[in-house]
Each structure stands twice: as structure tokens, then as C-alpha cells.
Design a protein around this motif. Structure first.
Motif, PDB file in Angstrom:
ATOM      1  N   LEU A  97       0.997  -1.221  -0.267  1.00  0.00           N
ATOM      2  CA  LEU A  97      -0.473  -0.328   0.198  1.00  0.00           C
ATOM      3  C   LEU A  97       0.714   1.156   0.042  1.00  0.00           C
ATOM      4  CD1 LEU A  97      -2.758  -1.161   3.063  1.00  0.00           C
ATOM      5  CD2 LEU A  97      -2.589  -1.983   0.135  1.00  0.00           C
ATOM      6  N   HIS A  98       2.118   1.222   0.355  1.00  0.00           N
ATOM      7  CA  HIS A  98       3.004   2.554   0.075  1.00  0.00           C
ATOM      8  C   HIS A  98       3.658   2.108  -0.440  1.00  0.00           C
ATOM      9  CE1 HIS A  98       5.140   5.894   2.753  1.00  0.00           C
ATOM     10  NE2 HIS A  98       5.120   6.160   1.375  1.00  0.00           N
ATOM     11  N   ILE A  99       3.879   1.937  -2.331  1.00  0.00           N
ATOM     12  CA  ILE A  99       5.212   2.142  -3.443  1.00  0.00           C
ATOM     13  C   ILE A  99       4.363   2.919  -3.625  1.00  0.00           C
ATOM     14  CG2 ILE A  99       4.200  -0.221  -3.700  1.00  0.00           C
ATOM     15  CD1 ILE A  99       6.577  -1.037  -4.303  1.00  0.00           C
ATOM     16  N   HIS A 100       6.361   3.979  -4.240  1.00  0.00           N
ATOM     17  CA  HIS A 100       5.849   4.751  -5.803  1.00  0.00           C
ATOM     18  C   HIS A 100       6.671   4.017  -6.516  1.00  0.00           C
ATOM     19  CE1 HIS A 100       5.416   8.438  -2.255  1.00  0.00           C
ATOM     20  NE2 HIS A 100       6.003   7.552  -1.694  1.00  0.00           N
ATOM     21  N   LEU A 101       5.357   4.014  -7.795  1.00  0.00           N
ATOM     22  CA  LEU A 101       5.766   4.297  -9.123  1.00  0.00           C
ATOM     23  C   LEU A 101       6.989   4.071  -9.280  1.00  0.00           C
ATOM     24  CD1 LEU A 101       5.568   2.172 -11.755  1.00  0.00           C
ATOM     25  CD2 LEU A 101       4.096   4.226 -12.155  1.00  0.00           C
ATOM     26  N   GLU A 102       7.577   5.742  -8.806  1.00  0.00           N
ATOM     27  CA  GLU A 102       8.441   6.539  -9.416  1.00  0.00           C
ATOM     28  C   GLU A 102      10.211   5.430  -8.625  1.00  0.00           C
ATOM     29  OE1 GLU A 102       5.148   9.370  -8.921  1.00  0.00           O
ATOM     30  OE2 GLU A 102       6.021   8.139  -8.147  1.00  0.00           O
ATOM     31  N   ASP A 149     -10.084   5.307  15.222  1.00  0.00           N
ATOM     32  CA  ASP A 149     -10.947   5.434  13.266  1.00  0.00           C
ATOM     33  C   ASP A 149     -10.140   4.152  13.195  1.00  0.00           C
ATOM     34  OD1 ASP A 149     -11.791   8.046  15.052  1.00  0.00           O
ATOM     35  OD2 ASP A 149     -10.444   9.354  14.074  1.00  0.00           O
ATOM     36  N   GLY A 150      -9.368   3.712  13.606  1.00  0.00           N
ATOM     37  CA  GLY A 150      -9.161   1.732  12.895  1.00  0.00           C
ATOM     38  C   GLY A 150      -8.363   3.263  11.425  1.00  0.00           C
ATOM     39  N   ILE A 151      -7.576   4.072  11.914  1.00  0.00           N
ATOM     40  CA  ILE A 151      -6.745   4.533  10.832  1.00  0.00           C
ATOM     41  C   ILE A 151      -5.401   3.379  10.501  1.00  0.00           C
ATOM     42  CG2 ILE A 151      -5.071   6.589   9.751  1.00  0.00           C
ATOM     43  CD1 ILE A 151      -8.405   6.913   9.822  1.00  0.00           C
ATOM     44  N   THR A 152      -5.338   3.427   9.490  1.00  0.00           N
ATOM     45  CA  THR A 152      -3.971   1.999   8.880  1.00  0.00           C
ATOM     46  C   THR A 152      -2.571   3.003   8.385  1.00  0.00           C
ATOM     47  OG1 THR A 152      -4.896  -0.052   9.093  1.00  0.00           O
ATOM     48  CG2 THR A 152      -2.855   0.262   8.047  1.00  0.00           C
ATOM     49  N   LEU A 153      -1.505   2.361   9.073  1.00  0.00           N
ATOM     50  CA  LEU A 153      -0.230   3.513   9.228  1.00  0.00           C
ATOM     51  C   LEU A 153       0.532   2.990   8.354  1.00  0.00           C
ATOM     52  CD1 LEU A 153       1.291   4.711  12.650  1.00  0.00           C
ATOM     53  CD2 LEU A 153      -0.126   5.710  10.665  1.00  0.00           C
ATOM     54  N   ASN A 154       1.225   3.013   7.229  1.00  0.00           N
ATOM     55  CA  ASN A 154       1.767   2.766   6.239  1.00  0.00           C
ATOM     56  C   ASN A 154       2.961   2.253   6.338  1.00  0.00           C
ATOM     57  OD1 ASN A 154      -0.739   1.410   4.555  1.00  0.00           O
ATOM     58  ND2 ASN A 154      -1.098   2.562   3.441  1.00  0.00           N
ATOM     59  N   VAL A 155       3.897   1.527   7.135  1.00  0.00           N
ATOM     60  CA  VAL A 155       5.334   2.049   7.622  1.00  0.00           C
ATOM     61  C   VAL A 155       5.893   1.746   6.530  1.00  0.00           C
ATOM     62  CG1 VAL A 155       4.609   2.012   9.389  1.00  0.00           C
ATOM     63  CG2 VAL A 155       6.050   0.554   9.178  1.00  0.00           C
ATOM     64  N   ALA A 212       0.087  -9.290   6.425  1.00  0.00           N
ATOM     65  CA  ALA A 212      -0.605  -9.505   4.693  1.00  0.00           C
ATOM     66  C   ALA A 212      -1.998  -9.080   5.175  1.00  0.00           C
ATOM     67  CB  ALA A 212      -0.284 -11.399   4.164  1.00  0.00           C
ATOM     68  N   ALA A 213      -2.822  -9.148   6.212  1.00  0.00           N
ATOM     69  CA  ALA A 213      -3.754  -9.424   6.054  1.00  0.00           C
ATOM     70  C   ALA A 213      -4.295  -8.296   6.462  1.00  0.00           C
ATOM     71  CB  ALA A 213      -4.380 -10.267   7.884  1.00  0.00           C
ATOM     72  N   ARG A 214      -3.796  -7.502   7.236  1.00  0.00           N
ATOM     73  CA  ARG A 214      -3.667  -5.509   7.482  1.00  0.00           C
ATOM     74  C   ARG A 214      -3.814  -5.692   6.210  1.00  0.00           C
ATOM     75  NH1 ARG A 214      -1.403  -7.346  12.186  1.00  0.00           N
ATOM     76  NH2 ARG A 214       0.968  -6.186  11.385  1.00  0.00           N
ATOM     77  N   SER A 215      -2.794  -5.498   4.957  1.00  0.00           N
ATOM     78  CA  SER A 215      -1.980  -4.883   3.801  1.00  0.00           C
ATOM     79  C   SER A 215      -3.840  -5.571   3.245  1.00  0.00           C
ATOM     80  CB  SER A 215      -1.425  -5.591   3.328  1.00  0.00           C
ATOM     81  OG  SER A 215      -1.409  -6.747   3.157  1.00  0.00           O
ATOM     82  N   ILE A 216      -4.246  -6.193   3.577  1.00  0.00           N
ATOM     83  CA  ILE A 216      -5.438  -7.084   2.225  1.00  0.00           C
ATOM     84  C   ILE A 216      -7.188  -6.137   3.048  1.00  0.00           C
ATOM     85  CG2 ILE A 216      -6.929  -8.458   1.595  1.00  0.00           C
ATOM     86  CD1 ILE A 216      -4.643 -10.462   1.749  1.00  0.00           C
ATOM     87  N   VAL A 231      -0.907  -1.511  11.429  1.00  0.00           N
ATOM     88  CA  VAL A 231       0.633  -1.489  10.749  1.00  0.00           C
ATOM     89  C   VAL A 231       0.343  -2.240   9.436  1.00  0.00           C
ATOM     90  CG1 VAL A 231       2.881  -1.113  10.569  1.00  0.00           C
ATOM     91  CG2 VAL A 231       1.273   0.103  12.934  1.00  0.00           C
ATOM     92  N   THR A 232       0.806  -1.431   8.761  1.00  0.00           N
ATOM     93  CA  THR A 232       1.344  -2.156   7.625  1.00  0.00           C
ATOM     94  C   THR A 232       3.006  -2.673   6.642  1.00  0.00           C
ATOM     95  OG1 THR A 232       0.928  -0.767   5.466  1.00  0.00           O
ATOM     96  CG2 THR A 232      -0.766  -2.614   6.188  1.00  0.00           C
ATOM     97  N   LEU A 233       3.489  -3.158   6.334  1.00  0.00           N
ATOM     98  CA  LEU A 233       4.642  -3.245   6.891  1.00  0.00           C
ATOM     99  C   LEU A 233       5.532  -2.977   4.802  1.00  0.00           C
ATOM    100  CD1 LEU A 233       7.852  -2.530   7.126  1.00  0.00           C
ATOM    101  CD2 LEU A 233       8.001  -5.593   7.365  1.00  0.00           C
TER     102      LEU A 233
END
Length: 367
Positions: free
Chosen positions: A24-29, A266-272, A337-341, A301-303
Motif C-alpha cells: 500500500l505504500h510504494i511509489h512507481l517512481e 478510528d481504525g486508521i492504518t499506518l503504511n510504514v 499480510a491480512a492488514r494490508s488486504i 500497521v502495514t509493512l
């Protein structure tokens, strides 16, 4: 999270690749391979700004240094840290000048993700880095979507786009862009993002509040880079002013207990992205990174990798490193993995399918 293993136990990368997951946190650039850059430079007749073998150097002491093209056309050495890294992205994306090159870049990205066992990605695309496409941003997005379409047809990773504003843009320009996105709904654009160096620009939540309001009203998801080079204030602004559904980085939230409470409630996910944070000097080492503290506090948190090519990594390599540095077991990694989905902007059917496949894969791997 399950009971932690001794830090000496490494989860094998092959086992990690077998876990269905999203990134969820990856830049095409930040995903151009060295061969991509050499090929594009040759096709475009562009000189490299330094020796080919050292374009992706990460210098000692975890500082990113890069050769930059100066305004006078010569070359120099960029400063270590985020600002120099962003200039590197400008240079490399400027090599993509045709629709075919853009589509090829997108297809290559999907193939790279698939090789890591990534089944879905919300890839961040910031057109301000793609110099040849200024004024033609929607054409760029369409060309990228064509590459992602072809990749999905070939059974590769499903990819959607988080269209990213740059913090240095002005409010009117940002609002015009978002109105265009909402009006035309380009293929595969599912979210609005914003990135750039918070330390350089300062707090920009008020400036972009209307752009994000337009995005929300138009049905676009919202994800915001915050709490990286700035402190917790940037995360508060992302939540209160921009209506962020997810935060990219957000690691500095650990400094504010009230903010941690808000994220949990609020159930906000951090994409670290620990490797990126260490490489760019935010933390001196993996052991100093707040990822475990965030998880222990109940934050989702996702990785992720952020910009894997210049950082010389893959998602499975970073997850394997996390198993050593933080003592995470394969079951713990399956939790990432579960949180990322769950936190992804994939459609509900794909989320359900990937979640079911993850349960089956995890049961088989730990049996």
C-alpha cells in the motif's frame, strides 16, 4: 501479535512470498530497475548523471546520496536525505517520454510485485516527477493504466493508482487536478494522495483541504504522507483537514499518546517503511524504529518498501529483516499480510478472495 521469537530467527523469504498480500505504500517512481534506467536513457538519448554502477548507492551511515543534474546542465552531488532523493526521482522519471515507455514501466512494476507474492497494489504516482508529461498528466495516467491492464490480463498483480499531489503545488492547481480526476475518472485511479518533504514545505493541510474535500465528494479514497520528516502535527492535519483514510509513514505519531488513541479509535492504518526511514536518516537503525511500539499500542500497521529499487530491497527482504530485527514469526508476518488486504483500496470481492487465500496459505505454511 504472537509471542516474539528470538531475534536470531529469520523467516525465509520463500515462505514470505507464499503469503498472498497487498502493498500500500510504494511509489512507481521508486521501482525503476537499473536496466530500466539504462534502457530508457539510451532510448531517450539522455546522459546518465553519474556512473551507472553507482546510481542507486546508499552511502554509509544510512544516508541516501545521489548524483543530480544541475540547472546549468552539468552534474553535481545531491545532498543526503529526502530532498536529494526526490531530485533523483525527477531525473529518472524524466526519461519516460512516450506512451509505450510509460505502459512498459507499469507492466514491469506489476511483474516485480508478482515476483514478491504481492497480489494487489495501490501504487502511488506523482506526475510532477514525470517532466515530459507536464500538462498531459491524464495521458500519463492512461498510458500507465494500459500497462496495468495488460499485466492483469497476463495474471500478474492487480494494480490501482493513488494519484499524488506534491506539497509544493499551489492550492488552485491541486483543486483543478482533482476536479479533472473526479470528472473524467481515469481508469485505475482509486485514490488521491499527497507526498513531498514536509520538513521543507511546512504544514500544508489547510492549503490542500479543498482539494481533498473535492476528492472525497467525488468518491476517491484519500491517503496522505505525514509524520515522516515532520512530527505528529502532520498526522493530525491529515486526519482533521484532509480526511485521510490511511497514513503513509505516520511513524512520528508514536510521540503523541493522544494521536495514538485517535488512530486506534478510528481504525486508521499506518503504511510504514522501516528501511526507507533508516536509509533517509529518520532513525539510526532498525532497532530504533517505532514499528513495534505502534503495533503494541494497538495501531493497525502495514509493512511496505516505499522506493525499493534505489534502496536495493524487495518486500520479502524487508519482511524477513523485520523477523530478525523485531522477532516476528511467520504468523506475525501473516498478520501484516491480512492488514494490508483489509486496508487496501481493492474492491470487496478481491479483498475477500485474497483473505481466504491468505488463511489457506498460512495454515499450510505453519502446519
Amino acid at each position: 501479535m504472537s509471542e516474539q521469537q528470538p531475534a536470531s530467527v529469520r523467516v525465509d523469504e520463500q515462505a514470505i512470498r507464499a503469503l498472498p498480500k497487498a502493498e500500500l505504500h510504494i511509489h512507481l517512481e521508486g521501482t525503476f530497475s537499473l536496466i530500466d534506467l539504462l534502457t530508457l536513457a539510451r532510448e531517450s538519448g539522455a546522459d546518465l548523471p553519474g556512473p551507472a554502477a553507482t546510481l542507486f548507492d546508499v552511502a554509509t551511515h544510512h544516508e541516501f546520496t545521489m548524483p543530480e543534474v544541475t540547472t546549468g546542465g552539468g552534474t553535481g552531488v545531491g545532498k543526503a536525505g529526502l530532498s536529494g532523493f526526490l531530485r533523483f526521482l525527477d531525473w529518472q522519471c524524466g526519461l519516460v517520454r512516450t506512451r509505450e515507455q510509460a505502459a512498459r514501466t507499469a507492466y514491469s512494476f506489476a511483474a516485480r510485485q508478482s515476483a514478491s507474492g504481492i497480489r494487489y497494489s495501490d501504487v502511488i504516482v506523482n506526475p510532477t516527477h514525470w517532466n515530459a508529461w507536464h500538462g498531459r498528466e491524464l495521458e500519463l495516467v492512461d498510458a500507465l493504466a494500459a500497462g496495468f491492464d495488460a499485466a492483469e490480463q497476463d495474471g500478474l498483480c492487480v494494480v490501482n493508482i493513488a494519484y499524488s499531489l506534491l506539497r509544493g503545488q499551489d492550492a488552485v492547481e491541486a483543486e483543478d487536478i482533482v476536479r479533472s480526476l473526479v470528472a473524467t475518472r481515469p481508469r485505475r485511479v482509486v485514490a488521491l494522495s499527497i507526498d513531498g518533504d514536509e520538513k521543507t514545505t511546512g504544514r500544508t493541510g489547510v492549503k490542500f483541504q479543498e482539494a481533498f474535500r473535492i476528492a472525497a465528494a467525488g468518491g476517491l479514497h484519500r491517503t496522505v504522507h505525514a509524520g515522516e520528516s515532520s512530527g505528529p502535527d502532520g498526522v493530525w492535519d491529515a486526519l482533521d483537514l484532509l480526511g485521510a483514510e490511511r497514513i503513509d509513514h505516520g511513524i512520528r505519531a508514536v510521540e503523541d499518546p493522544a494521536l495514538i488513541g485517535r488512530l486506534v479509535a478510528d481504525g486508521i492504518t499506518l503504511n510504514v517503511c522501516p528501511r526507507s526511514n533508516v536509509a533517509l536518516g529518520l532513525y539510526p537503525s532498525w532497532s530504533a524504529h517505532p514499528l513495534p511500539r505502534l503495533l503494541d499500542a494497538g495501531v493497525s500497521v502495514t509493512l511496505n518498501t516505499d522506493d525499493p529499487s534505489p534502496l536495493g530491497t524487495t518486500l520479502e527482504a524487508d519482511w524477513s529483516a523485520a523477523s530478525v530485527e523485531f522477532g516476528y514469526s511467520l504468523v506475525d508476518l501473516a498478520g501484516f499480510a491480512a492488514r494490508s488486504i483489509t486496508a487496501s483500496f481493492a474492491d470487496d470481492d478481491l479483498k475477500r478472495r485474497l483473505s481466504d487465500e491468505l488463511v489457506a496459505a498460512t495454515s499450510e505454511l505453519v502446519a
